[in-house]
Design a protein around this motif. Structure first.
Motif, PDB file in Angstrom:
ATOM      1  N   ASN A 193      23.873   0.049  -0.272  1.00  0.00           N
ATOM      2  CA  ASN A 193      24.060   1.456   0.098  1.00  0.00           C
ATOM      3  C   ASN A 193      24.985   1.612   1.293  1.00  0.00           C
ATOM      4  O   ASN A 193      25.003   0.767   2.194  1.00  0.00           O
ATOM      5  CB  ASN A 193      22.701   2.099   0.380  1.00  0.00           C
ATOM      6  N   GLU A 194      25.731   2.730   1.295  1.00  0.00           N
ATOM      7  CA  GLU A 194      26.702   2.943   2.381  1.00  0.00           C
ATOM      8  C   GLU A 194      26.070   3.617   3.589  1.00  0.00           C
ATOM      9  O   GLU A 194      26.517   3.452   4.713  1.00  0.00           O
ATOM     10  CB  GLU A 194      27.863   3.803   1.861  1.00  0.00           C
ATOM     11  N   THR A 195      25.045   4.436   3.354  1.00  0.00           N
ATOM     12  CA  THR A 195      24.402   5.145   4.468  1.00  0.00           C
ATOM     13  C   THR A 195      22.899   4.912   4.367  1.00  0.00           C
ATOM     14  O   THR A 195      22.318   5.055   3.283  1.00  0.00           O
ATOM     15  CB  THR A 195      24.665   6.667   4.399  1.00  0.00           C
ATOM     16  N   VAL A 196      22.293   4.550   5.495  1.00  0.00           N
ATOM     17  CA  VAL A 196      20.844   4.343   5.513  1.00  0.00           C
ATOM     18  C   VAL A 196      20.228   5.411   6.412  1.00  0.00           C
ATOM     19  O   VAL A 196      20.641   5.559   7.575  1.00  0.00           O
ATOM     20  CB  VAL A 196      20.482   2.936   6.034  1.00  0.00           C
ATOM     21  N   TYR A 197      19.290   6.167   5.880  1.00  0.00           N
ATOM     22  CA  TYR A 197      18.548   7.151   6.684  1.00  0.00           C
ATOM     23  C   TYR A 197      17.241   6.498   7.094  1.00  0.00           C
ATOM     24  O   TYR A 197      16.410   6.145   6.245  1.00  0.00           O
ATOM     25  CB  TYR A 197      18.299   8.435   5.882  1.00  0.00           C
ATOM     26  N   PHE A 198      17.082   6.314   8.389  1.00  0.00           N
ATOM     27  CA  PHE A 198      15.930   5.550   8.880  1.00  0.00           C
ATOM     28  C   PHE A 198      15.692   5.939  10.336  1.00  0.00           C
ATOM     29  O   PHE A 198      16.639   5.973  11.130  1.00  0.00           O
ATOM     30  CB  PHE A 198      16.245   4.046   8.764  1.00  0.00           C
ATOM     31  N   ASN A 257      19.750  16.452  -0.469  1.00  0.00           N
ATOM     32  CA  ASN A 257      20.407  16.684   0.826  1.00  0.00           C
ATOM     33  C   ASN A 257      21.194  15.469   1.322  1.00  0.00           C
ATOM     34  O   ASN A 257      21.878  15.544   2.332  1.00  0.00           O
ATOM     35  CB  ASN A 257      19.352  16.997   1.902  1.00  0.00           C
ATOM     36  N   LEU A 258      21.029  14.313   0.653  1.00  0.00           N
ATOM     37  CA  LEU A 258      21.675  13.089   1.144  1.00  0.00           C
ATOM     38  C   LEU A 258      22.884  12.738   0.273  1.00  0.00           C
ATOM     39  O   LEU A 258      22.930  13.090  -0.905  1.00  0.00           O
ATOM     40  CB  LEU A 258      20.682  11.913   1.158  1.00  0.00           C
ATOM     41  N   PRO A 259      23.861  12.015   0.851  1.00  0.00           N
ATOM     42  CA  PRO A 259      25.067  11.675   0.081  1.00  0.00           C
ATOM     43  C   PRO A 259      24.814  10.578  -0.956  1.00  0.00           C
ATOM     44  O   PRO A 259      23.823   9.855  -0.876  1.00  0.00           O
ATOM     45  CB  PRO A 259      26.030  11.169   1.162  1.00  0.00           C
ATOM     46  N   VAL A 260      25.755  10.467  -1.895  1.00  0.00           N
ATOM     47  CA  VAL A 260      25.703   9.386  -2.889  1.00  0.00           C
ATOM     48  C   VAL A 260      25.816   8.043  -2.162  1.00  0.00           C
ATOM     49  O   VAL A 260      26.459   7.944  -1.121  1.00  0.00           O
ATOM     50  CB  VAL A 260      26.871   9.556  -3.894  1.00  0.00           C
ATOM     51  N   LYS A 261      25.196   7.020  -2.717  1.00  0.00           N
ATOM     52  CA  LYS A 261      25.149   5.663  -2.148  1.00  0.00           C
ATOM     53  C   LYS A 261      24.455   5.648  -0.789  1.00  0.00           C
ATOM     54  O   LYS A 261      24.938   5.077   0.199  1.00  0.00           O
ATOM     55  CB  LYS A 261      26.552   5.058  -2.038  1.00  0.00           C
ATOM     56  N   SER A 262      23.345   6.403  -0.743  1.00  0.00           N
ATOM     57  CA  SER A 262      22.536   6.352   0.479  1.00  0.00           C
ATOM     58  C   SER A 262      21.106   6.039   0.096  1.00  0.00           C
ATOM     59  O   SER A 262      20.717   6.158  -1.071  1.00  0.00           O
ATOM     60  CB  SER A 262      22.593   7.695   1.217  1.00  0.00           C
ATOM     61  N   CYS A 263      20.350   5.592   1.104  1.00  0.00           N
ATOM     62  CA  CYS A 263      18.912   5.401   0.875  1.00  0.00           C
ATOM     63  C   CYS A 263      18.153   5.914   2.098  1.00  0.00           C
ATOM     64  O   CYS A 263      18.706   5.989   3.199  1.00  0.00           O
ATOM     65  CB  CYS A 263      18.585   3.943   0.591  1.00  0.00           C
ATOM     66  N   ALA A 264      16.915   6.314   1.859  1.00  0.00           N
ATOM     67  CA  ALA A 264      16.035   6.766   2.956  1.00  0.00           C
ATOM     68  C   ALA A 264      14.867   5.798   3.009  1.00  0.00           C
ATOM     69  O   ALA A 264      14.240   5.516   1.988  1.00  0.00           O
ATOM     70  CB  ALA A 264      15.542   8.178   2.662  1.00  0.00           C
ATOM     71  N   ILE A 265      14.598   5.281   4.204  1.00  0.00           N
ATOM     72  CA  ILE A 265      13.495   4.318   4.364  1.00  0.00           C
ATOM     73  C   ILE A 265      12.453   4.946   5.280  1.00  0.00           C
ATOM     74  O   ILE A 265      12.769   5.376   6.400  1.00  0.00           O
ATOM     75  CB  ILE A 265      13.998   3.000   5.001  1.00  0.00           C
ATOM     76  N   VAL A 266      11.215   4.995   4.804  1.00  0.00           N
ATOM     77  CA  VAL A 266      10.125   5.551   5.628  1.00  0.00           C
ATOM     78  C   VAL A 266       9.029   4.496   5.737  1.00  0.00           C
ATOM     79  O   VAL A 266       8.465   4.066   4.722  1.00  0.00           O
ATOM     80  CB  VAL A 266       9.540   6.838   5.012  1.00  0.00           C
ATOM     81  N   VAL A 267       8.774   4.075   6.962  1.00  0.00           N
ATOM     82  CA  VAL A 267       7.759   3.041   7.194  1.00  0.00           C
ATOM     83  C   VAL A 267       6.424   3.718   7.483  1.00  0.00           C
ATOM     84  O   VAL A 267       6.335   4.587   8.354  1.00  0.00           O
ATOM     85  CB  VAL A 267       8.174   2.141   8.378  1.00  0.00           C
ATOM     86  N   GLY A 268       5.393   3.329   6.736  1.00  0.00           N
ATOM     87  CA  GLY A 268       4.072   3.928   6.925  1.00  0.00           C
ATOM     88  C   GLY A 268       3.379   3.398   8.170  1.00  0.00           C
ATOM     89  O   GLY A 268       3.878   2.487   8.844  1.00  0.00           O
ATOM     90  N   ALA A 269       2.220   3.974   8.449  1.00  0.00           N
ATOM     91  CA  ALA A 269       1.480   3.581   9.652  1.00  0.00           C
ATOM     92  C   ALA A 269       0.678   2.314   9.393  1.00  0.00           C
ATOM     93  O   ALA A 269       0.423   1.934   8.254  1.00  0.00           O
ATOM     94  CB  ALA A 269       0.550   4.710  10.068  1.00  0.00           C
ATOM     95  N   GLN A 270       0.300   1.682  10.488  1.00  0.00           N
ATOM     96  CA  GLN A 270      -0.587   0.524  10.412  1.00  0.00           C
ATOM     97  C   GLN A 270      -1.937   0.909  11.004  1.00  0.00           C
ATOM     98  O   GLN A 270      -2.038   1.882  11.755  1.00  0.00           O
ATOM     99  CB  GLN A 270       0.013  -0.611  11.231  1.00  0.00           C
ATOM    100  N   LEU A 271      -2.933   0.114  10.658  1.00  0.00           N
ATOM    101  CA  LEU A 271      -4.251   0.338  11.243  1.00  0.00           C
ATOM    102  C   LEU A 271      -4.155   0.015  12.732  1.00  0.00           C
ATOM    103  O   LEU A 271      -3.516  -0.963  13.115  1.00  0.00           O
ATOM    104  CB  LEU A 271      -5.242  -0.605  10.545  1.00  0.00           C
ATOM    105  N   VAL A 330      27.115  -4.204   7.903  1.00  0.00           N
ATOM    106  CA  VAL A 330      27.856  -3.074   8.463  1.00  0.00           C
ATOM    107  C   VAL A 330      28.038  -2.077   7.330  1.00  0.00           C
ATOM    108  O   VAL A 330      28.470  -2.441   6.242  1.00  0.00           O
ATOM    109  CB  VAL A 330      29.249  -3.534   8.969  1.00  0.00           C
ATOM    110  N   ARG A 331      27.671  -0.833   7.549  1.00  0.00           N
ATOM    111  CA  ARG A 331      27.794   0.161   6.476  1.00  0.00           C
ATOM    112  C   ARG A 331      28.820   1.228   6.854  1.00  0.00           C
ATOM    113  O   ARG A 331      28.934   1.577   8.033  1.00  0.00           O
ATOM    114  CB  ARG A 331      26.448   0.832   6.208  1.00  0.00           C
ATOM    115  N   LYS A 332      29.484   1.742   5.829  1.00  0.00           N
ATOM    116  CA  LYS A 332      30.493   2.783   6.031  1.00  0.00           C
ATOM    117  C   LYS A 332      29.864   4.014   6.690  1.00  0.00           C
ATOM    118  O   LYS A 332      30.357   4.551   7.659  1.00  0.00           O
ATOM    119  CB  LYS A 332      31.053   3.176   4.651  1.00  0.00           C
ATOM    120  N   GLY A 333      28.721   4.427   6.140  1.00  0.00           N
ATOM    121  CA  GLY A 333      28.100   5.670   6.611  1.00  0.00           C
ATOM    122  C   GLY A 333      27.180   5.472   7.815  1.00  0.00           C
ATOM    123  O   GLY A 333      26.725   6.437   8.414  1.00  0.00           O
TER     124      GLY A 333
END
Ligand code: GLY
Ligand code: MN
Ligand code: MN
Length: 520
Positions: A185-190, A77-91, A229-232
């Motif tokens: 990466n051009e687009t960051v999903y976060f 579902n995401l474009p080329v040159k993108s990344c998805a970052i998911v930060v987990g929970a802390q105690l 600075v990212r394009k996406g």
């Protein structure tokens, strides 16, 4: 035999002499029944908890292949040159070193099955070929000194070898590792975290990226994002993930079904026990959820007798229960992270009075009529079912002598919504619109309620009664499946269970959870 310290010491000495005089082969045989622990990790694995996970499963009921498919589906579902970052929970800490039970961020859990704190998952899509997607994990390192206190960790090597990450590093390397990924990466999903302390935009990550032990220069994700600075640009990940999470796979539905079955049977056993105290009823249900195969309670239960039931989130659960009252229970367990969510209401002495029966039958009729709308092909949205439930409630109350209720009266007696999505979170994927038609594969609750205040506007015999009936419904195209069907809800069944220990339905007997295979 009378056990004294002296006796214990004597017996240990005897055992020691016995073992040391044995031939090594005989000594070894004594331990043959104990399977060697092959792998230690920060969470149960098939290798060290075969009673909890089958071969091929990374978490109970969910295979490594399913986790791979989820990651692939997200990245398609995401474009080329993108990344998805998911930060987990802390105690989280109650005070000083006293911590609460750990609860993982369910977006990270959904994509990996990883259940340790202080971790970050990154998915990167360098080309349009989905096979090129790179799965990164940033996780706490293995460290014997820390593990002696906090338990085993899986570490970066385990993240690759067990959880199938393509590349992993430990958290002390997070700044340079994340900077490189973000830079290329051009687009960051976060999903930018909700700021709890407005003085700092690093909140949410402070402990994780800036622990006092970390080298100076360690940055938060927000700092790193500001540097490039990212394009996406930076985009929200949650809405895309929520769409995926809202449609349950067969394995996910099996887990919710299993949690519903175990929890439902616990309700039947509770009816038969005729509890007189909210606290012991609470303890009994939680014990039965876990002894039946659930991991833990899915949420803090509501056990409200009499007028306590009028408080929707009553969780003190510490009152005595009287014979002439009803008790409203909203409680269930979870397995493999997947929750059931069940409410039932019954008379403490097991026999419905006329007014209790009238109100109960009204709520049950509304519930049945709403459940009957839960086919994808009927095209209803959750909101339309809610509107219908108000209409049905008005009709049902008119049938029992409350004819002149205006809309505001209905919302006073029935102040909450008809239901919500159910899954890893009890109120799962709230990002999904209530206005979109229900889809095949969604699992929702249907839970109408009626709470009659202690007010002269209502007949005295109805006052102080609170009733909620809640089931877990899997939406199919031309049908639905009730995943919590074991919890008896017909008056005849509840009364029969309390009086005789069994229901009138042959398949809904009060079955011992031990008779049920785990995850059949
Ligand atoms: N148990 C929480 C709810 O029913 O929404
Ligand atoms: Mn509930
Ligand atoms: Mn609910």
């Amino acid at each position: 035999m009378f056990v004294t310290k002296f006796n214990v010491v004597k017996r240990l000495e005897h055992k020691h002499r016995l073992f040391s005089s044995m031939k090594p082969s005989l000594y070894n045989k004594l331990w043959l029944n104990r399977a060697p622990v092959s792998i230690n990790a920060g969470q149960p694995l098939h290798e060290n908890r075969p009673n909890l996970l089958k071969h091929g499963e990374l978490t109970p009921g969910i295979t490594a292949m399913e986790y791979f498919d989820r990651r692939s589906k997200l990245m398609s579902n995401l474009p080329v040159k993108s990344c998805a970052i998911v930060v987990g929970a802390q105690l989280k800490y109650a005070s000083g070193p006293v911590f609460y039970k750990f609860q993982q961020n369910n977006d990270l859990f959904y994509l990996s099955g990883w259940n340790e704190p202080d971790s970050v998952l990154v998915l990167e899509k360098p080309t349009s070929n989905i096979d090129d997607v790179v799965f990164h994990m940033i996780v706490p390192p293995t460290d014997p000194a820390t593990e002696q206190w906090d338990g085993f960790r899986t570490g970066p090597v385990g993240a690759c070898e067990i959880f199938n990450a393509d590349s992993a590093t430990d958290v002390s390397d997070s700044t340079s590792y994340l900077s490189k990924i973000i830079k290329r990466n051009e687009t960051v999903y976060f999903d930018v975290p909700v700021i709890e302390d407005e003085s700092s935009d690093s909140v949410g990550f402070t402990n994780f990226f800036l622990p006092s032990s970390q080298p100076t220069g360690t940055k938060t994700i927000m700092d790193i994002l500001k540097n490039y600075v990212r394009k996406g640009g930076v985009k929200e990940l949650k809405p895309i993930l929520a769409q995926l999470r809202s449609i349950k796979s067969p394995a996910e539905i099996r887990l919710i079904r299993r949690a519903g079955q175990i929890s439902g049977r616990a309700f039947n056993q509770a009816y038969a026990k005729r509890f007189r105290n909210e606290r012991t009823l609470n303890a009994f249900l939680e014990y039965k959820f876990i002894s039946g195969g659930c991991e833990k309670p899915a949420y803090v239960p509501v056990i409200g007798a009499g007028a306590n039931a009028l408080c929707i989130h009553y969780t003190r659960n510490d009152d005595v229960m009287y014979d002439d009252e009803m008790v409203l229970v909203d409680a269930a367990g979870s397995i493999g992270g997947y929750c059931a969510d069940i409410s039932r209401t019954w008379p403490v002495n097991g026999k419905f009075t006329e007014p209790q029966r009238d109100l109960y039958e009204a709520v049950l009729a509304v519930q049945r009529r709403c459940v009957d709308l839960c086919f994808a092909n009927k095209g209803y949205s959750l909101h339309q079912i809610h509107q219908k439930s108000m209409e049905f409630m008005k009709q049902e109350l008119a049938n029992i002598g409350l004819p002149s209720l205006r809309q505001s009266d209905i919302t006073r007696l029935y102040p909450h919504y008809i239901g919500h999505n159910l899954g890893l979170d009890v109120h799962d994927v709230p990002e999904i619109s209530r206005y979109q038609p229900l889809k095949e594969g969604q699992v929702i609750t249907i839970e109408p309620g009626l709470y009659v205040p202690d007010s002269s506007e209502y007949p005295e015999y109805f006052r102080n009664i609170g009733i909620r009936i809640e089931d877990n419904i899997a939406i199919d195209l031309d049908s639905y499946r009730n995943l919590s069907v074991e919890a008896a809800k017909e008056i005849v069944d509840i009364e029969s269970i309390v009086q005789n220990g069994v229901s009138t339905q042959p398949n809904e007997d009060v079955v011992s959870p031990l008779e049920v295979d785990y995850l059949e």
